[in-house]
Design a protein around this motif. Structure first.
Motif, PDB file in Angstrom:
ATOM      1  N   THR A 167       0.850  -1.222  -0.194  1.00  0.00           N
ATOM      2  CA  THR A 167       0.018  -0.001   0.004  1.00  0.00           C
ATOM      3  C   THR A 167       0.854   1.216   0.039  1.00  0.00           C
ATOM      4  O   THR A 167       2.106   1.084   0.100  1.00  0.00           O
ATOM      5  N   ASN A 168       0.167   2.474  -0.135  1.00  0.00           N
ATOM      6  CA  ASN A 168       0.941   3.722  -0.395  1.00  0.00           C
ATOM      7  C   ASN A 168       0.178   4.652   0.177  1.00  0.00           C
ATOM      8  O   ASN A 168       0.451   5.998  -0.048  1.00  0.00           O
ATOM      9  N   HIS A 169      -0.996   4.784   0.594  1.00  0.00           N
ATOM     10  CA  HIS A 169      -1.904   5.790   1.078  1.00  0.00           C
ATOM     11  C   HIS A 169      -2.926   5.131   2.288  1.00  0.00           C
ATOM     12  O   HIS A 169      -3.044   3.886   2.418  1.00  0.00           O
ATOM     13  N   GLN A 170      -3.157   6.500   3.022  1.00  0.00           N
ATOM     14  CA  GLN A 170      -4.056   6.275   4.211  1.00  0.00           C
ATOM     15  C   GLN A 170      -5.294   7.124   3.954  1.00  0.00           C
ATOM     16  O   GLN A 170      -4.917   8.293   3.579  1.00  0.00           O
ATOM     17  N   ILE A 171      -6.496   6.771   4.549  1.00  0.00           N
ATOM     18  CA  ILE A 171      -7.695   7.418   4.292  1.00  0.00           C
ATOM     19  C   ILE A 171      -7.249   9.002   4.981  1.00  0.00           C
ATOM     20  O   ILE A 171      -7.018   8.963   6.135  1.00  0.00           O
ATOM     21  N   GLY A 172      -7.692  10.011   3.961  1.00  0.00           N
ATOM     22  CA  GLY A 172      -7.457  11.233   4.730  1.00  0.00           C
ATOM     23  C   GLY A 172      -6.194  12.178   4.312  1.00  0.00           C
ATOM     24  O   GLY A 172      -5.833  13.326   4.305  1.00  0.00           O
ATOM     25  N   TRP A 173      -5.015  11.187   3.790  1.00  0.00           N
ATOM     26  CA  TRP A 173      -3.730  11.657   3.657  1.00  0.00           C
ATOM     27  C   TRP A 173      -4.118  12.573   2.300  1.00  0.00           C
ATOM     28  O   TRP A 173      -4.608  12.228   1.351  1.00  0.00           O
ATOM     29  N   ASP A 174      -3.341  13.851   2.351  1.00  0.00           N
ATOM     30  CA  ASP A 174      -3.237  14.823   0.936  1.00  0.00           C
ATOM     31  C   ASP A 174      -1.892  14.287   0.352  1.00  0.00           C
ATOM     32  O   ASP A 174      -1.534  15.548  -0.311  1.00  0.00           O
ATOM     33  N   TYR A 175      -1.490  13.255   0.307  1.00  0.00           N
ATOM     34  CA  TYR A 175      -0.324  12.908  -0.324  1.00  0.00           C
ATOM     35  C   TYR A 175      -0.286  11.448  -0.570  1.00  0.00           C
ATOM     36  O   TYR A 175      -1.163  10.704  -0.024  1.00  0.00           O
ATOM     37  N   ILE A 176       0.604  11.032  -1.633  1.00  0.00           N
ATOM     38  CA  ILE A 176       0.735   9.542  -1.929  1.00  0.00           C
ATOM     39  C   ILE A 176       2.106   9.240  -1.491  1.00  0.00           C
ATOM     40  O   ILE A 176       3.072   9.764  -1.963  1.00  0.00           O
ATOM     41  N   ALA A 177       2.399   8.292  -0.459  1.00  0.00           N
ATOM     42  CA  ALA A 177       3.454   7.823   0.173  1.00  0.00           C
ATOM     43  C   ALA A 177       4.521   6.864  -1.095  1.00  0.00           C
ATOM     44  O   ALA A 177       3.888   6.458  -2.075  1.00  0.00           O
ATOM     45  N   GLY A 178       5.663   7.004  -0.804  1.00  0.00           N
ATOM     46  CA  GLY A 178       6.560   6.085  -1.772  1.00  0.00           C
ATOM     47  C   GLY A 178       6.792   6.539  -3.050  1.00  0.00           C
ATOM     48  O   GLY A 178       6.605   7.783  -3.428  1.00  0.00           O
ATOM     49  N   GLY A 179       7.233   5.636  -3.953  1.00  0.00           N
ATOM     50  CA  GLY A 179       7.390   6.025  -5.555  1.00  0.00           C
ATOM     51  C   GLY A 179       8.454   5.105  -5.988  1.00  0.00           C
ATOM     52  O   GLY A 179       8.504   3.969  -5.947  1.00  0.00           O
ATOM     53  N   VAL A 180       9.083   5.871  -6.865  1.00  0.00           N
ATOM     54  CA  VAL A 180      10.163   5.085  -7.644  1.00  0.00           C
ATOM     55  C   VAL A 180      11.643   5.361  -7.244  1.00  0.00           C
ATOM     56  O   VAL A 180      11.832   6.513  -7.172  1.00  0.00           O
ATOM     57  N   ARG A 181      12.673   4.501  -7.134  1.00  0.00           N
ATOM     58  CA  ARG A 181      13.945   4.897  -6.883  1.00  0.00           C
ATOM     59  C   ARG A 181      14.733   4.154  -8.092  1.00  0.00           C
ATOM     60  O   ARG A 181      14.220   3.025  -8.523  1.00  0.00           O
ATOM     61  N   ASP A 182      15.893   4.628  -8.433  1.00  0.00           N
ATOM     62  CA  ASP A 182      16.591   4.003  -9.367  1.00  0.00           C
ATOM     63  C   ASP A 182      18.177   4.084  -8.708  1.00  0.00           C
ATOM     64  O   ASP A 182      18.880   5.071  -8.884  1.00  0.00           O
ATOM     65  N   CYS A 183      18.596   3.088  -8.305  1.00  0.00           N
ATOM     66  CA  CYS A 183      20.066   2.786  -7.601  1.00  0.00           C
ATOM     67  C   CYS A 183      20.918   2.324  -8.551  1.00  0.00           C
ATOM     68  O   CYS A 183      21.428   1.179  -7.982  1.00  0.00           O
ATOM     69  N   ASP A 184      21.155   2.831  -9.452  1.00  0.00           N
ATOM     70  CA  ASP A 184      22.179   2.265 -10.448  1.00  0.00           C
ATOM     71  C   ASP A 184      21.809   0.657 -10.894  1.00  0.00           C
ATOM     72  O   ASP A 184      22.741  -0.071 -11.193  1.00  0.00           O
ATOM     73  N   MET A 185      20.398   0.549 -11.017  1.00  0.00           N
ATOM     74  CA  MET A 185      19.839  -0.996 -11.400  1.00  0.00           C
ATOM     75  C   MET A 185      18.634  -0.597 -12.009  1.00  0.00           C
ATOM     76  O   MET A 185      18.278   0.862 -12.215  1.00  0.00           O
TER      77      MET A 185
END
Length: 230
Positions: A169-187
């Motif tokens: 998951t990446n969200h809780q009810i009432g949050w005005d943002y979305i958590a997490g996302g994408v990372r690229d660590c040389d791979m």
């Protein structure tokens, strides 16, 4: 019914930026912290003009902000939005510039039920095959299923679901943002999310066929944010 606003122009243009307008309370879900959503997508073009497209009924943009990103791979950006139908719930939609107007070029299916939402995770080539994947968590408060769709412009229906994974998951009810996302660590890119119980931070990779998950550590908002920076 979809109402289009703005003059058509045949010259080659590009989308520069986008925003939501036309606040409305006709879809009182409140998943993002209030009952206000939007009926209009306003788009700034490279020639300085602003044109817009408006949902007249049934559908709203149940979203934080439009995402301006090249989905088709042609070097020019499209717009990715979250749209919710009064009876069928949310879907992910891609808008593009067609003959000088902003038009919808592809969507995922609606979830199927009113007041059911999705939270985007990634719009990027996840497996290095040159095609963009769009990933979201389907019902991040209930089902908690990560779904990955591939955009293939050679197909008449360009969006195809290619993988799914339960338990993130990446969200809780009432949050005005979305958590997490994408990372690229040389791979290859990794999607950073929380597990379904909000106890762990996890990284999820897509190899072109399957999703795999790695635990990165105990969950906290700070740990999730730190994981995005490798």
């Amino acid at each position: 019914m979809l109402a289009l606003v703005g003059a058509s122009q045949a010259a080659a243009l590009e989308i520069v930026s986008a925003r939501y307008d036309g606040p409305t309370t006709r879809y009182p879900h409140g998943v993002l912290g209030d009952d206000v959503e939007y009926d209009t997508l306003s788009v700034r073009l490279s020639d300085g003009r602003e044109i817009s497209t408006r949902w007249a009924e049934d559908i709203v943009f149940e979203d934080l902000a439009p995402r301006v990103v090249d989905v088709t791979g042609d070097g020019a950006p499209e717009i990715v939005t979250i749209e919710s139908h009064a009876r069928a719930g949310a879907r992910l939609a891609i808008w593009g510039l067609v003959d000088g107007t902003v038009q919808q070029i592809a969507t995922t299916p609606h979830i199927g039920t009113r007041f059911r939402w999705l939270a985007p995770v990634a719009i990027v080539d996840l497996d290095g095959d040159g095609r963009v994947e769009l990933a979201y968590v389907d019902r991040p408060h209930l089902a908690k299923v990560l779904r990955v769709w591939r955009f293939d412009p050679s197909r008449s229906d360009p969006l195809t679901q290619v993988a799914s994974m339960d338990g993130v998951t990446n969200h809780q009810i009432g949050w005005d943002y979305i958590a997490g996302g994408v990372r690229d660590c040389d791979m290859d890119p990794e999607m950073v999310l929380a597990d379904a119980r909000w106890t762990d931070v996890v990284a999820v990779r897509f190899d072109g066929a399957m999703l795999s998950q790695e635990r990165l550590g105990a969950y906290s908002p700070e740990a999730l944010e730190a994981a995005l920076t490798c």
